[in-house]
Write a protein that holds these residues in place. Structure first.
Motif, PDB file in Angstrom:
ATOM      1  N   UNK A 164       0.843  -1.190   0.000  1.00  0.00           N
ATOM      2  CA  UNK A 164       0.000   0.000   0.000  1.00  0.00           C
ATOM      3  C   UNK A 164       0.879   1.240   0.000  1.00  0.00           C
ATOM      4  N   UNK A 165       0.810   1.977  -1.076  1.00  0.00           N
ATOM      5  CA  UNK A 165       1.582   3.223  -1.194  1.00  0.00           C
ATOM      6  C   UNK A 165       0.886   4.130  -2.199  1.00  0.00           C
ATOM      7  N   UNK A 167       0.404   6.911  -5.152  1.00  0.00           N
ATOM      8  CA  UNK A 167       1.128   7.176  -6.386  1.00  0.00           C
ATOM      9  C   UNK A 167       2.025   8.400  -6.260  1.00  0.00           C
ATOM     10  N   UNK A 168       1.596   9.356  -5.433  1.00  0.00           N
ATOM     11  CA  UNK A 168       2.419  10.553  -5.220  1.00  0.00           C
ATOM     12  C   UNK A 168       3.734  10.194  -4.554  1.00  0.00           C
ATOM     13  N   UNK A 169       3.647   9.333  -3.519  1.00  0.00           N
ATOM     14  CA  UNK A 169       4.865   8.930  -2.815  1.00  0.00           C
ATOM     15  C   UNK A 169       5.759   8.097  -3.722  1.00  0.00           C
ATOM     16  N   UNK A 170       5.157   7.246  -4.560  1.00  0.00           N
ATOM     17  CA  UNK A 170       5.947   6.435  -5.490  1.00  0.00           C
ATOM     18  C   UNK A 170       6.724   7.339  -6.444  1.00  0.00           C
ATOM     19  N   UNK A 171       6.060   8.380  -6.947  1.00  0.00           N
ATOM     20  CA  UNK A 171       6.715   9.309  -7.864  1.00  0.00           C
ATOM     21  C   UNK A 171       7.883  10.034  -7.179  1.00  0.00           C
ATOM     22  N   UNK A 172       7.680  10.391  -5.901  1.00  0.00           N
ATOM     23  CA  UNK A 172       8.745  11.071  -5.152  1.00  0.00           C
ATOM     24  C   UNK A 172       9.952  10.155  -4.974  1.00  0.00           C
ATOM     25  N   UNK A 173       9.691   8.868  -4.638  1.00  0.00           N
ATOM     26  CA  UNK A 173      10.786   7.922  -4.389  1.00  0.00           C
ATOM     27  C   UNK A 173      11.558   7.607  -5.669  1.00  0.00           C
ATOM     28  N   UNK A 174      10.881   7.643  -6.810  1.00  0.00           N
ATOM     29  CA  UNK A 174      11.571   7.405  -8.074  1.00  0.00           C
ATOM     30  C   UNK A 174      12.615   8.480  -8.338  1.00  0.00           C
ATOM     31  N   UNK A 202      10.776   6.594   6.360  1.00  0.00           N
ATOM     32  CA  UNK A 202       9.720   6.062   7.225  1.00  0.00           C
ATOM     33  C   UNK A 202       9.048   4.878   6.540  1.00  0.00           C
ATOM     34  N   UNK A 203       8.058   4.281   7.198  1.00  0.00           N
ATOM     35  CA  UNK A 203       7.419   3.077   6.673  1.00  0.00           C
ATOM     36  C   UNK A 203       6.715   3.333   5.338  1.00  0.00           C
ATOM     37  N   UNK A 204       6.079   4.493   5.189  1.00  0.00           N
ATOM     38  CA  UNK A 204       5.383   4.804   3.936  1.00  0.00           C
ATOM     39  C   UNK A 204       6.384   4.945   2.786  1.00  0.00           C
ATOM     40  N   UNK A 205       7.526   5.530   3.078  1.00  0.00           N
ATOM     41  CA  UNK A 205       8.542   5.688   2.035  1.00  0.00           C
ATOM     42  C   UNK A 205       9.154   4.324   1.644  1.00  0.00           C
ATOM     43  N   UNK A 206       9.359   3.464   2.647  1.00  0.00           N
ATOM     44  CA  UNK A 206       9.870   2.118   2.353  1.00  0.00           C
ATOM     45  C   UNK A 206       8.876   1.351   1.494  1.00  0.00           C
ATOM     46  N   UNK A 207       7.584   1.442   1.800  1.00  0.00           N
ATOM     47  CA  UNK A 207       6.559   0.743   1.010  1.00  0.00           C
ATOM     48  C   UNK A 207       6.558   1.231  -0.435  1.00  0.00           C
ATOM     49  N   UNK A 208       6.687   2.554  -0.616  1.00  0.00           N
ATOM     50  CA  UNK A 208       6.729   3.118  -1.958  1.00  0.00           C
ATOM     51  C   UNK A 208       7.988   2.656  -2.708  1.00  0.00           C
TER      52      UNK A 208
END
Length: 213
Positions: A164-165, A167-174, A202-208
């Protein structure tokens, strides 16, 4: 075809071909963040001590490797048994080495016809009788089973749990160009890795980041 997911690899006919194949495949997957666990079957060969030794002090790696015992662990391999998980599958792999047959060649023709050497099948069939004369040895205990349930689909096949992540966070992590190996397995095998290792996530960033990987 026995199983669609079964691979049989021809490593070549040279003496060290199979060893080189095993070493390179191990190096490929030990640093792969997508590889969850490695079952390593090379208990009777001391040569693999040099391959496994550098990882024996890294807990993040040793917990992902299980040594599979067929024949008893060789002298140097036995020293690594306490640093890695170990197990055995007695109904799958034999616990003794396959006997080698030595053939001698002579330049003098034999005076009489020599009896045919025993066939490979006969050698294998005679092995259980020989094994009965061997002293009993203590079997290696299997590691305790993990109580964490394994997600499976309706066909009983193992699947990864959903991540669970947003799409905004996924784009940031890319855009961050972080080292997937370091953040997902706590180990990076590359000395000259060009990706980031110092940022705290944090956990949300790791998931992304798992989705990015």
């Amino acid at each position: 075809m026995g199983d669609a997911l079964c691979d049989i690899v021809d490593a070549g006919s040279g003496k060290e071909c199979a060893d080189e194949k095993l070493r390179e495949v191990f190096k490929l997957y030990v640093g792969n963040a997508q590889c969850k666990h490695i079952l390593f079957g090379g208990s009777a060969d001391n040569g693999y001590t040099r391959l496994l030794g550098p990882y024996s002090g890294n807990e993040s790696v040793t917990k992902r490797i299980t040594l599979v015992e067929g024949p008893p662990f060789a002298g140097e391999m036995a020293t690594l048994d306490e640093k890695f998980h170990s197990t055995s599958f007695p109904t799958v792999f034999r616990d003794t080495k396959i006997p080698t047959r030595r053939v001698s060649f002579s330049t003098t023709p034999p005076k009489s016809i020599s009896p045919k050497p025993p066939s490979w099948a006969a050698t294998v069939q005679s092995k259980p009788a020989q094994a009965n004369n061997l002293p009993a040895r203590q079997t290696t205990p299997t590691p305790p089973s993990v109580s964490v349930p394994i997600p499976r689909n309706s066909k009983g096949q193992r699947v990864d749990p959903p991540i669970k992540a947003s799409q905004t966070m996924v784009a940031i992590m890319k855009q961050k160009k972080l080292c997937n190996n370091w953040y997902l397995t706590a180990y990076c095998p590359y000395n000259d890795c060009k990706h980031g290792h110092n940022e705290k996530l944090n956990e949300k960033q790791i998931a992304a980041l798992r989705l990015v990987a």
